[in-house]
Design an enzyme around this catalytic site. Structure first.
Site, PDB file in Angstrom:
ATOM      1  N   ARG A   3       0.821  -1.220   0.000  1.00  0.00           N
ATOM      2  CA  ARG A   3       0.000   0.000   0.000  1.00  0.00           C
ATOM      3  C   ARG A   3       0.849   1.262   0.000  1.00  0.00           C
ATOM      4  NH1 ARG A   3      -3.492   2.792   4.130  1.00  0.00           N
ATOM      5  NH2 ARG A   3      -5.401   3.489   3.108  1.00  0.00           N
ATOM      6  N   ILE A   6      -7.412   7.590  -0.575  1.00  0.00           N
ATOM      7  CA  ILE A   6      -7.260   6.144  -0.733  1.00  0.00           C
ATOM      8  C   ILE A   6      -8.103   5.534   0.381  1.00  0.00           C
ATOM      9  CG2 ILE A   6      -5.102   6.188   0.637  1.00  0.00           C
ATOM     10  CD1 ILE A   6      -4.128   3.739  -0.851  1.00  0.00           C
ATOM     11  N   SER A   7      -8.926   4.543   0.044  1.00  0.00           N
ATOM     12  CA  SER A   7      -9.843   3.970   1.031  1.00  0.00           C
ATOM     13  C   SER A   7      -9.079   3.285   2.158  1.00  0.00           C
ATOM     14  CB  SER A   7     -10.770   2.949   0.373  1.00  0.00           C
ATOM     15  OG  SER A   7     -11.485   3.549  -0.680  1.00  0.00           O
ATOM     16  N   GLN A   8      -9.756   3.206   3.293  1.00  0.00           N
ATOM     17  CA  GLN A   8      -9.225   2.487   4.455  1.00  0.00           C
ATOM     18  C   GLN A   8      -9.073   0.993   4.090  1.00  0.00           C
ATOM     19  OE1 GLN A   8     -12.276   2.441   7.380  1.00  0.00           O
ATOM     20  NE2 GLN A   8     -11.038   1.355   8.897  1.00  0.00           N
TER      21      GLN A   8
END
Ligand code: SAH
Length: 220
Positions: free
Chosen positions: A43, A69-71
């Site tokens: 990530r 950016i999504s969790q």
């Protein structure tokens, strides 16, 4: 070791990455293949260098242009909901953003199509996929609310920005029995919804509260 791939990340990276996997397990993500896909997707290369040290925290992070950016938990949860009845062949994602969700999905399905309306984000995502040698991803710069009719029908659709209602153009691009996982609502209140396309229309189920950036019209 590939220098670019490991930029900004110190000796602790393997440990912090394992901690994230453990956290996802603790939060109820069980599927072994899916956890493996998250484990194999670095990530830290999907965020700016200045944020790389926070990449394995279970939080959303800014990616510029007012987007995030999504969790990791929500990426894992949506992927799990999409694949819960077995593997899928082709999936359409709306909102490429950093490309992180796209990359995780690409390890679990045959082909991912992903649409983004901010060209600069799409360009960065594309170079990350090249760096990771992910070759089963097709990107499109357009308004995701319209879907990608020329490649429909899809086995699954995942939407990572929230429309105020279920976009019917997207439902139409699912095969019968196909499913769409999406946040629906306003910035004040959103829920995660599972839509299953049927012969006659669709069934929907409301799952849990979530927070996503809005799905906007047009391209930039
Ligand atoms: N899956 C991404 C989430 C990024 S945030 C990630 O994990 O990084 C949502 C993304 O949806 C943003 O990049 C935003 O630009 C994009 N988006 C919003 N409305 C859109 C639309 N109508 N069509 C395509 N992309 C859209």
């Amino acid at each position: 070791m590939n220098r670019t791939l490991h930029r900004g990340i110190g000796m602790t990276s393997q440990r912090t990455r394992e901690r994230l996997i453990q956290r996802l397990k603790d939060e109820g993500i069980r599927d072994r293949k899916e956890l493996e896909a998250v484990r194999n997707t670095p990530r830290h290369i999907f965020v700016e260098e200045a944020l790389a040290s926070r990449a394995y925290e279970d939080t959303a992070l800014p990616i510029g242009h007012g987007q995030t950016i999504s969790q990791p938990y929500i990426v894992a949860r949506m992927t799990e909901l999409l694949l819960e009845d077995g593997p899928l062949d082709t999936v359409l994602e709306i909102g490429t953003g950093s490309g992180y969700q796209t990359a995780v999905l690409s390890r679990l399905v045959n082909r991912v199509y992903s649409v983004e309306r901010i060209e600069a984000l799409q360009r960065q995502a594309r170079s990350r996929f090249q760096e990771l040698r992910l070759r089963n991803i097709r990107l499109r710069y357009s308004d995701g609310g319209m879907g990608l009719p020329e490649y429909a029908p899809f086995d699954g659709i995942l939407v990572t920005a929230a429309p105020e209602g279920i976009p019917l153009a997207l439902v139409e691009q699912l095969r019968t029995g196909g499913r769409m996982i999406l946040p629906v609502g306003t910035q004040a209140e959103q829920v995660l919804v599972r839509v299953i396309k049927t012969d006659r229309g669709y069934e929907k189920e409301i799952l849990e509260q979530v927070i996503f950036v809005p799905l906007l019209g047009g391209v930039q």
